[in-house]
Write a protein that holds these residues in place. Structure first.
Motif, PDB file in Angstrom:
ATOM      1  N   GLY A   1       0.945  -1.243  -0.093  1.00  0.00           N
ATOM      2  CA  GLY A   1      -0.038  -0.079  -0.027  1.00  0.00           C
ATOM      3  C   GLY A   1       1.073   1.190   0.077  1.00  0.00           C
ATOM      4  N   SER A   2       0.252   2.131   0.687  1.00  0.00           N
ATOM      5  CA  SER A   2       0.979   3.693   0.498  1.00  0.00           C
ATOM      6  C   SER A   2       2.111   3.604   1.419  1.00  0.00           C
ATOM      7  N   THR A   3       2.862   4.640   1.480  1.00  0.00           N
ATOM      8  CA  THR A   3       4.161   4.919   2.207  1.00  0.00           C
ATOM      9  C   THR A   3       4.100   4.341   3.666  1.00  0.00           C
ATOM     10  N   PHE A   4       2.906   4.355   4.457  1.00  0.00           N
ATOM     11  CA  PHE A   4       2.691   4.149   5.635  1.00  0.00           C
ATOM     12  C   PHE A   4       1.806   2.827   5.779  1.00  0.00           C
ATOM     13  N   GLY A   5       1.825   2.184   4.647  1.00  0.00           N
ATOM     14  CA  GLY A   5       0.848   0.870   4.901  1.00  0.00           C
ATOM     15  C   GLY A   5      -0.437   1.091   5.678  1.00  0.00           C
ATOM     16  N   ASP A   6      -0.862  -0.360   5.950  1.00  0.00           N
ATOM     17  CA  ASP A   6      -2.262  -0.427   6.673  1.00  0.00           C
ATOM     18  C   ASP A   6      -1.956  -0.971   8.017  1.00  0.00           C
ATOM     19  N   ASN A   7      -1.025  -0.841   8.534  1.00  0.00           N
ATOM     20  CA  ASN A   7      -0.600  -1.123  10.077  1.00  0.00           C
ATOM     21  C   ASN A   7      -0.671  -2.604  10.502  1.00  0.00           C
ATOM     22  N   ILE A   8      -0.881  -3.429   9.615  1.00  0.00           N
ATOM     23  CA  ILE A   8      -1.002  -4.796   9.797  1.00  0.00           C
ATOM     24  C   ILE A   8      -0.162  -5.681   8.796  1.00  0.00           C
ATOM     25  N   VAL A   9       0.592  -6.680   9.566  1.00  0.00           N
ATOM     26  CA  VAL A   9       1.332  -7.536   8.525  1.00  0.00           C
ATOM     27  C   VAL A   9       0.363  -8.621   7.948  1.00  0.00           C
ATOM     28  N   ASN A  10       0.020  -8.679   6.826  1.00  0.00           N
ATOM     29  CA  ASN A  10      -0.956  -9.626   6.382  1.00  0.00           C
ATOM     30  C   ASN A  10      -0.528 -10.068   4.718  1.00  0.00           C
ATOM     31  N   SER A  11      -1.611 -10.814   4.288  1.00  0.00           N
ATOM     32  CA  SER A  11      -1.304 -11.321   3.003  1.00  0.00           C
ATOM     33  C   SER A  11      -1.008 -10.294   1.856  1.00  0.00           C
ATOM     34  N   ASN A  12      -1.500  -9.057   2.031  1.00  0.00           N
ATOM     35  CA  ASN A  12      -1.018  -7.900   1.024  1.00  0.00           C
ATOM     36  C   ASN A  12       0.460  -7.838   1.049  1.00  0.00           C
ATOM     37  N   ASP A  13       1.030  -7.683   2.304  1.00  0.00           N
ATOM     38  CA  ASP A  13       2.487  -7.871   2.446  1.00  0.00           C
ATOM     39  C   ASP A  13       3.263  -9.047   2.056  1.00  0.00           C
TER      40      ASP A  13
END
Length: 170
Positions: free
Chosen positions: A108-120
């Motif tokens: 996602g964006s520079t600061f992400g979504d604040n969870i380590v998940n399948s997107n990462d």
């Protein structure tokens, strides 16, 4: 004849962020909420983004902020957000040092979504078996900071899989 001296002190936060391995400095976001967060209706007072120096140090001038007590959240790019606590911000420099940050919030964006998940995980897998200079190399997926994306990066991400950063809303 009268002489007046006015001293203006800026409010600031400074400190040092200890990053994983040989990772390069990244931007950090500092958010200040009304004291007493986390709560059901957190009120964001001010947000600042600053680039760390090469040694991991940072200093943020807290422009347009009144002295007071604030709930302070800090998020380094690709790491999960951390709640520092309610901090008194006044004319003295407030030092906040960060270590043991959780790495892996890279999608996602520079600061992400604040969870380590399948997107990462999908970001790491898309760059898997690449190295600096190849078209599929993605520096955000290089979690061990060795200029290549391999099983070490996948392992590091899976170690923190489903970890969630601190959130001002409980």
């Amino acid at each position: 004849f009268c002489s007046v001296t006015i001293e203006v002190k800026e409010l600031s936060l400074s400190g040092n962020v200890e990053l994983s391995d040989n990772c390069n400095p990244v931007p950090i976001r500092i958010e200040l909420y009304e004291a007493g967060t986390p709560n059901a209706n957190p009120i964001l007072v001010q947000s600042y983004i600053e680039q760390m120096n090469s040694d991991g140090s940072y200093m943020v001038i807290l422009a347009n902020l009144e002295p007071g007590t604030y709930g302070v959240y800090i998020k380094a790019e690709t790491y999960l957000q951390v709640f520092i606590g309610d901090i008194v911000v006044d004319s003295s420099v407030t030092d906040i040092n960060l270590n043991n940050l959780i790495l892996g919030d890279i999608a996602g964006s520079t600061f992400g979504d604040n969870i380590v998940n399948s997107n990462d995980l999908s970001v790491v897998l898309a760059a898997f078996n690449s190295q600096l200079g190849t078209p599929s190399y993605n520096s955000r997926a290089d979690l061990v900071c060795n200029s290549q994306i391999n099983i070490l990066d996948v392992s590091r991400l899976l170690f923190f899989y489903l970890q969630v950063g601190d959130n001002p809303q409980n």
